[in-house]
Design an enzyme around this catalytic site. Sequence first.
Site, PDB file in Angstrom:
ATOM      1  N   ALA A 181      14.058   2.249  10.629  1.00  0.00           N
ATOM      2  CA  ALA A 181      15.482   1.791  10.577  1.00  0.00           C
ATOM      3  C   ALA A 181      16.560   2.560  11.046  1.00  0.00           C
ATOM      4  CB  ALA A 181      15.561   1.267   9.023  1.00  0.00           C
ATOM      5  N   CYS A 235      22.049 -12.292  24.363  1.00  0.00           N
ATOM      6  CA  CYS A 235      22.087 -13.646  23.853  1.00  0.00           C
ATOM      7  C   CYS A 235      23.792 -13.927  23.728  1.00  0.00           C
ATOM      8  CB  CYS A 235      21.428 -13.935  22.665  1.00  0.00           C
ATOM      9  SG  CYS A 235      21.934 -12.663  21.457  1.00  0.00           S
ATOM     10  N   ASP A 281      15.898  -6.383  22.944  1.00  0.00           N
ATOM     11  CA  ASP A 281      16.430  -7.770  22.245  1.00  0.00           C
ATOM     12  C   ASP A 281      17.547  -7.639  21.311  1.00  0.00           C
ATOM     13  OD1 ASP A 281      16.385 -10.533  21.814  1.00  0.00           O
ATOM     14  OD2 ASP A 281      15.122 -10.572  20.116  1.00  0.00           O
ATOM     15  N   ASP A 297      15.261  -1.079  14.391  1.00  0.00           N
ATOM     16  CA  ASP A 297      16.311  -1.908  14.246  1.00  0.00           C
ATOM     17  C   ASP A 297      17.265  -1.248  13.293  1.00  0.00           C
ATOM     18  OD1 ASP A 297      17.914  -4.173  13.074  1.00  0.00           O
ATOM     19  OD2 ASP A 297      16.463  -5.538  14.429  1.00  0.00           O
ATOM     20  N   SER A 298      18.558  -1.453  13.237  1.00  0.00           N
ATOM     21  CA  SER A 298      19.566  -0.815  12.883  1.00  0.00           C
ATOM     22  C   SER A 298      19.527  -1.197  11.289  1.00  0.00           C
ATOM     23  CB  SER A 298      20.931  -0.917  13.256  1.00  0.00           C
ATOM     24  OG  SER A 298      21.474  -2.020  13.502  1.00  0.00           O
TER      25      SER A 298
END
Length: 164
Positions: free
Chosen positions: A48, A108, A68, A22-23
């Site tokens: 990260a 999304c 996601d 995840d960033s």
Amino acid sequence: MLHGGFSVYALQAGATLVHSVDSSKRAIELTERNAALTGLEDKHAAYAQDVFTFMKASEEQYDLIVLDPPAFAKHLSARHNALMGYKRLNAAGLRRIAPGGILFTFSCSQVVSRELFQGAVLAAAIEAGRQVRVLHHLTQPADHPVSLFHPEGEYLKGLVLAVE
């Protein structure tokens, strides 16, 4: 909210190795904390960093990948760039999945329809040179009903793909 939910569930289901990317450094810290609660943190590594950077630098082949991302488009004017982003992300994922692997991919973005999202994933499969079969179409649960007068309310869409 459970940060790293997919990772935690994979650990609890018996995964031998889980990588979380995840960033957001804060999201990774929370994911690491939740992974530690499983008692299986020795099977978990968290990064990260930008997922494109991670996948480009990695030579790892995975049996299962979950893509996601956050919404790539919140407005109609950003839809084209979002579709290119979904194509790029899925192509990267398809290059990292082992033959016979399963890829879960999600969008999304409210302004990206299920058909457009599936088209972007198809373009990614062509670009990556992979044969892909759709095993399941996923959507938001029943507690998020979609009005016939607002089809964009079907914001969450996902595909479960078998990759040869």
